[in-house]
Design an enzyme around this catalytic site. Sequence first.
Site, short mmCIF file in Angstrom:
data_model
loop_
_atom_site.label_atom_id
_atom_site.label_comp_id
_atom_site.label_asym_id
_atom_site.label_seq_id
_atom_site.Cartn_x
_atom_site.Cartn_y
_atom_site.Cartn_z
N PRO A 89 -2.25 42.32 -6.54
CG PRO A 89 -0.56 43.69 -5.51
CD PRO A 89 -1.87 43.61 -6.20
CD GLU A 116 -0.53 53.54 -1.61
OE1 GLU A 116 -0.34 52.44 -1.18
OE2 GLU A 116 0.24 54.13 -2.19
CG ASP A 169 2.15 26.19 -25.91
OD1 ASP A 169 3.14 26.13 -26.78
OD2 ASP A 169 1.10 26.94 -26.29
N1 SAH Z 1 -1.04 48.71 -2.25
C1 SAH Z 1 -1.33 47.32 -3.08
C2 SAH Z 1 -0.80 47.42 -4.55
C3 SAH Z 1 -1.43 48.46 -5.35
S1 SAH Z 1 -0.74 48.39 -7.00
C4 SAH Z 1 -0.85 46.17 -2.54
O1 SAH Z 1 0.19 46.12 -1.87
O2 SAH Z 1 -1.26 44.98 -2.27
C5 SAH Z 1 -2.09 49.29 -7.96
C6 SAH Z 1 -2.67 48.20 -8.78
O3 SAH Z 1 -2.16 47.43 -9.64
C7 SAH Z 1 -3.50 47.01 -7.99
O4 SAH Z 1 -4.64 47.54 -7.41
C8 SAH Z 1 -3.61 46.02 -8.90
O5 SAH Z 1 -4.80 46.16 -9.61
C9 SAH Z 1 -2.58 46.26 -9.93
N2 SAH Z 1 -1.51 45.30 -9.50
C10 SAH Z 1 -0.27 45.58 -9.13
N3 SAH Z 1 0.64 44.41 -9.11
C11 SAH Z 1 -0.13 43.36 -9.75
C12 SAH Z 1 0.07 42.14 -9.62
N4 SAH Z 1 1.05 41.59 -9.20
N5 SAH Z 1 -1.01 41.34 -10.04
C13 SAH Z 1 -2.14 41.81 -10.53
N6 SAH Z 1 -2.55 43.15 -10.31
C14 SAH Z 1 -1.48 43.96 -9.77
#
Ligand code: SAH
Length: 255
Positions: A89, A116, A169
Site C-alpha cells: 500500500p 504486517e 477504453d
Molecule cells: N502494515 C502495512 C500493510 C500490510 S498489509 C502498511 O501499513 O503499509 C499486508 C500485505 O498486503 C502487504 O504487504 C501488501 O503486499 C498487501 N497489500 C495490502 N494493501 C495493499 C494495496 N493497497 N496495494 C498493494 N498491496 C497491498
Amino acid sequence: MKLDIVTIFPRMVEIVRHEGIVARALESGLVDLATHDLRDFTADRHRVVDDVPYGGGPGMVLKPEPLFRAVETIRRTRGEPSAIVLMSPQGQRFDHAAARRLARLPHVVVLCGRYEGVDERVREHLATEELSIGDYVLTGGELPALVVLDAVIRLRPGAVGDAQSIEHDSFVRGLLDHPHYTRPPRLDGLGVPEVLQSGNHGAIRRWRTREALRRTIERRPELLASVQLDDEERELLRELIEEQEEGATTHVEHH
Ligand code: SAH
C-alpha cells in the site's frame, strides 16, 4: 511474457486459469504464469514464513529468506526477471501507464506480502519497485497481484480478441470511455439514443467522442490536462464547455 507470483496462497492466484480472457491468454501460451508457494522456500520442518517484529508490537512479518530464495529459484529456472514488483500500500499507485509499462516487459515477478508486511530488506534489496492498487489496506498482496496481472494481460497483443475494443477504453488516451448500449431498444420506456441506431457511422463516432469528453469533464476533469485532442475533439470540448456555462446542460441521465 513470463509472470511469476510468489505467495503463501497460490490457490488464490490460480483461479485466474479458469475463467475469461485471462484464462484464454494463459491457455494459449500468450502469457506463461507460474505461481510459487512461499512455503516451498522455507528451510524448517514447519515451513514457517513469518516471524515476530523486531522492536516488538502486534502482528507478524514475512521473513526475508524464503522470499530471497524464491526469487533465486525463479532466476535459475525461469531466467532473469525484468522487474521484481513488491505489492504494497506504500508503493507507487498502479495505473494505466504502469500497466502498459509492465505489459511491455518480457518477465515480471510479483511478491505478495501478508500480515504486517514483509521484512524491509526485501523492499530494499530484492524488489525493483513497489506498487499499490489504492489507498486502502488489504490482508495480502494476492488480490493486488491479480489486479496487476489482469490489467497487464489484457494489454498484451492478442489477449483481447478485437484490439480496437481496447483503444477506446477509459484511460487509454486519457479520456473516459463513452456510454454503451445494447438491445432491447426500449426497456420499460427507457430508450437508446437515436443516433446509435441511425447507421450513420460519422454521426455515431462524433456522438461517442462527445460523450467521452462529457464524461471526462464531468467526472475527471484533471485527466483532460494530459490528453492530446484533435481539431474535432477540441471543437466538441468547446461546445460542451459552452453548454455547461450556459447552464443549458440538462443532465441527461439514463436511469
Ligand atoms: N502494515 C502495512 C500493510 C500490510 S498489509 C502498511 O501499513 O503499509 C499486508 C500485505 O498486503 C502487504 O504487504 C501488501 O503486499 C498487501 N497489500 C495490502 N494493501 C495493499 C494495496 N493497497 N496495494 C498493494 N498491496 C497491498
